[in-house]
Design an enzyme around this catalytic site. Structure first.
Site, PDB file in Angstrom:
ATOM      1  N   HIS A 324       0.830  -1.210   0.000  1.00 14.16           N
ATOM      2  CA  HIS A 324       0.000   0.000   0.000  1.00 14.16           C
ATOM      3  C   HIS A 324       0.858   1.250   0.000  1.00 14.16           C
ATOM      4  O   HIS A 324       0.538   2.240  -0.651  1.00 14.16           O
ATOM      5  CB  HIS A 324      -0.942  -0.010   1.194  1.00 14.16           C
ATOM      6  CG  HIS A 324      -1.704  -1.293   1.288  1.00 14.16           C
ATOM      7  ND1 HIS A 324      -1.890  -1.984   2.445  1.00 14.16           N
ATOM      8  CD2 HIS A 324      -2.266  -2.029   0.320  1.00 14.16           C
ATOM      9  CE1 HIS A 324      -2.547  -3.095   2.192  1.00 14.16           C
ATOM     10  NE2 HIS A 324      -2.778  -3.147   0.907  1.00 14.16           N
ATOM     11  N   CYS A 637      -5.870  -4.431 -17.440  1.00 14.77           N
ATOM     12  CA  CYS A 637      -5.461  -3.465 -16.417  1.00 14.77           C
ATOM     13  C   CYS A 637      -4.426  -3.979 -15.416  1.00 14.77           C
ATOM     14  O   CYS A 637      -4.214  -3.368 -14.398  1.00 14.77           O
ATOM     15  CB  CYS A 637      -6.678  -2.934 -15.676  1.00 14.77           C
ATOM     16  SG  CYS A 637      -7.508  -4.154 -14.669  1.00 14.77           S
TER      17      CYS A 637
END
Ligand code: PEP
Ligand code: MG
Length: 711
Positions: A324, A637
């Site tokens: 993250h 993607c």
């Protein structure tokens, strides 16, 4: 003990017997072992203690006659370490064949830390010897870490744990020091209590998390470990720093995210304690200008709290490209390297550092020649980037007129600014789970609605494809109590979890419908395995639509629902899947992981199979063709689409829509504009037919021959 000796490391990497009680004094300064030699060398090389009942039985044992150590059997050696450098080895020996207990080893380690301070402070050594130690502590260091976010930076080191104000290593009066420590601990405990009472301090923290934090502040074990070191003569500051260092060592070995978060809490408490001891104000975490921030590991929230105007780069001991913090750093455009623990350990606050986030190279205290090379590299890169900016309003079109829809991946509000900078016409993948992972508790429906409205406002009419929360596997926050599965990547995650936890999905759909009022809404479901799951999800979604019409008002002007194709079963069945949704999006990261049965995060197998393998490409080709014949638009993607050779292969097999990180858009657009599509297609199809393990080398050669700009 019958023997206690100190070996000091010299500039030529030998370990010299410097002082001893118990061995022959004639051996002092005479006995020298290379770092490859003997048990002492073993301890220095492995940087960890060794405890043996009978030293001579160990394969590393090396006999030195002059020391007269024949009668001694038991051996305990601990490294003397400072700033990540082994400065020497402390050895204890006994005649008896005995075991050294864990406590004894700990005591020896504490003594070794004290010795490390003495060695580097110069109290023990002659001036010449001190130069050896200084040279060890300040020599240039270089590491090839893992490239995470590209960019070239020259800056100065800022440490996650800034050095506490100068303080003595040893206490003048142990009893007085113990009182000073207890007082400071009490102050920290009180400040945490206040935080609980006012619910401020830790932004958005849930009470539960604060409660755990408080438990730690009162944890007897933590305080006792610091106290023990004070009783051995260290100052309260040095003792706290030591416990903090031990704690960090443990942090590196723990993989459970919940436990790691708790160890971070302990780290945070140590920092607070150090600030109180030094009389500093709470929360002064000032970065110097041009800071390169060095940390063991970094959470996304901590990263967002740093002063962005001064932060120029990040180097971590550990952290994955998909972590993250990496995603946040990418949004901020801050170059980042991970997997460089030696740099993190050996850096001092204010050291000069240069890094290349694109290659993973990092140099600490570099010589001038290295700095010049980096300056040249940085200039080149800037020129290239300026070229990309000039293309931002131009289409991504091949020389023979095939236009590619080049979209952007996002997940934070910060990302949205990059739409204008890159000229991206839409967001092809918005990872909504980031909001779930960044917070300290589950975001409410209102939180989610506010967030999605902000995103749509920022997009200002350009389409945004929200992917509903893909939680599970590696995407878990400390507050989420997920199952303990052996194979979480193939376990309860993504759409599977969303269907089972209807409340989670309904809340998110509710927020999306409200946020999109008066506008159109596009969203897609992650990790679809079967058509049946889409039907189940649709039932849940329909319930929310009905509720919305009844209680809130008209639905968004247009609702488009898509499915992610990231599991082979879904790709194989793509025609049926297509008939149930409005659009399709291939998640190549996961699709390749399941196609090759190779964990995308595993160092050993993650990179073993190239997505440019003919098998995978022909599989993708079939998927793309079937979606086309079913009349449904399909995009791609996964992060691999940012690998230029992979992009070329994808174009060749018929992919016309790509969604990639903002930082990849410029170079891909420039590349696409230098391609002649028909020639590329023919070559790739020929290579796929030929069937080597990967078409990468031949495709690279072809690109070079064709003058395609591969960067
Ligand atoms: C993918 O799997 O390729 C994808 C786009 O999703 P994520 O990387 O978030 O798993
Ligand atoms: Mg995925």
């Amino acid at each position: 003990a019958d023997v206690c000796s100190i070996y000091v490391r010299r500039a030529d990497d030998s370990l010299e017997l410097f002082a001893t009680e118990g061995l022959s004094r004639a051996a002092i300064h005479r006995t020298r072992l290379s770092i490859e030699e003997g048990l002492v060398g073993w301890v220095a090389r492995h940087r960890r203690p060794i405890s043996l009942q009978e030293a001579s039985k160990h394969e590393a044992f090396s006999y030195r006659e002059e020391t007269k150590e024949d009668p001694f059997n038991a051996f305990l050696g601990v490294p003397i370490v400072r700033s990540g450098q082994v400065l020497g080895v402390l050895v204890v020996q006994n005649i008896a064949k005995r075991d050294f207990s864990e406590e004894e080893t700990e005591v020896a380690q504490t003594v070794a830390t004290v010795l490390a301070e003495i060695l580097s402070s110069g109290d023990l050594l002659e001036e010449d010897d001190l130069l050896d130690v200084e040279a060890l502590l300040h020599k240039p260091e270089h590491a090839s870490g893992t490239p995470i976010v590209s960019g070239i930076v020259q800056g100065v080191v800022a440490l996650q744990n800034p050095p506490s104000a100068a303080h003595p290593t040893f206490a003048k009066d142990v009893a007085e020091e113990k009182t000073r420590l207890s007082d400071a601990v009490a102050t920290v405990q009180k400040s945490v209590d206040n935080m609980m009472a006012t619910d401020r301090g830790l932004e958005g923290a849930s009470r539960e998390v604060l409660e755990v934090f408080r438990l730690f502040a009162y944890d007897k074990g933590w305080v006792r470990r610091i106290e023990e070191k004070v009783l051995l003569g260290l100052s309260a500051e040095s003792a706290t720093e030591q416990v903090q260092a031990e704690n960090r060592q443990r942090m590196r070995q723990v993989s459970d995210p919940y436990l790691r978060e708790r160890l971070h809490d302990l780290d945070d408490l140590s920092r607070r304690l150090l600030r109180v001891l030094s009389g500093e104000e709470m929360n002064t975490n000032e970065l110097p200008a041009n800071a390169v921030y060095l940390a063991d590991s970094l959470g996304p929230v901590e990263l967002l709290e740093l002063d962005a105007s001064k932060l120029k780069g990040i180097v971590l001991a550990e952290g994955a490209a998909t972590s993250h913090a990496a995603i946040v750093a990418r949004s901020l455009g801050v170059p980042m390297i991970s997997g460089a623990p030696e740099i993190v350990d050996r850096a001092n606050f204010g050291d000069v550092i240069v890094m290349d986030g694109g290659t993973g190279e990092v140099h600490l205290r570099p010589p001038d020649t290295v700095i010049t090379t980096f300056e040249d590299k940085a200039q080149l890169r800037l020129r290239r980037l300026a070229g990309y900016t000039a293309l931002k309003d131009e289409p991504a079109i091949t020389k023979d007129g095939v236009e590619i829809d080049l979209q952007m991946n996002a997940g934070l509000l910060l990302d949205m600014a990059h739409m204008d900078e890159t000229g991206a016409g839409s967001i092809g993948l918005f990872r909504t789970e980031l909001q779930f992972l960044l917070g300290r508790s589950l975001p409410t429906a209102a939180d989610q609605e506010t967030f999605y409205s902000q995103i749509l406002d920022a997009a200002n009419g350009r389409p945004v494809t929200f992917r509903t929360a893909d939680i599970g596997s590696d995407k878990r926050a400390p507050y989420m109590r997920l199952l303990n599965e052996t194979n979480p990547a193939m376990g309860w995650r993504g759409l599977r979890m969303a269907i089972d936890r209807e409340g989670l999905m309904r809340t998110q759909i509710r927020a999306l419908l409200s946020a999109a009022k008066g506008r159109s809404l596009r969203f897609m479901l992650p990790l679809v395995t079967t058509v049946h799951e889409i039907e189940e999800a649709r039932l849940i979604i329909d319930k929310e639509k009905k509720r919305h019409e009844k209680r809130v008002g008209p639905l968004p002007t247009d609702i488009q629902m898509g499915a992610m194709v990231e599991i082979p079963s879904a790709a194989w069945d793509i025609k049926k899947l297509a008939s149930h949704v409005d659009f399709l999006s291939v998640g190549g990261n996961d699709l390749a992981q399941f196609f090759f049965a190779a964990d995308r995060d595993s160092e050993i197998v993650g990179n073993r199979y190239d997505p440019l393998a003919p098998s995978f490409l022909s599989f993708l080709k079939r998927t793309v063709q079937e979606a086309k014949s079913a009349g449904k638009p399909l995009g791609y993607c996964g992060e691999q689409a940012a690998d230029p050779l992979m992009t070329l292969a994808l174009l060749a097999i018929g992919v016309e829509r790509l969604s990639v990180a903002a930082s990849a858009i410029g170079s891909l657009k420039a590349m696409i504009r230098s391609v002649t599509f028909t020639r590329l297609r023919d070559e790739v199809l020929r290579l796929v037919e030929k069937g080597e393990a990967t078409i990468r080398p031949e495709l690279r050669a072809f690109a070079k021959f064709e003058g395609i700009e591969v960067r």
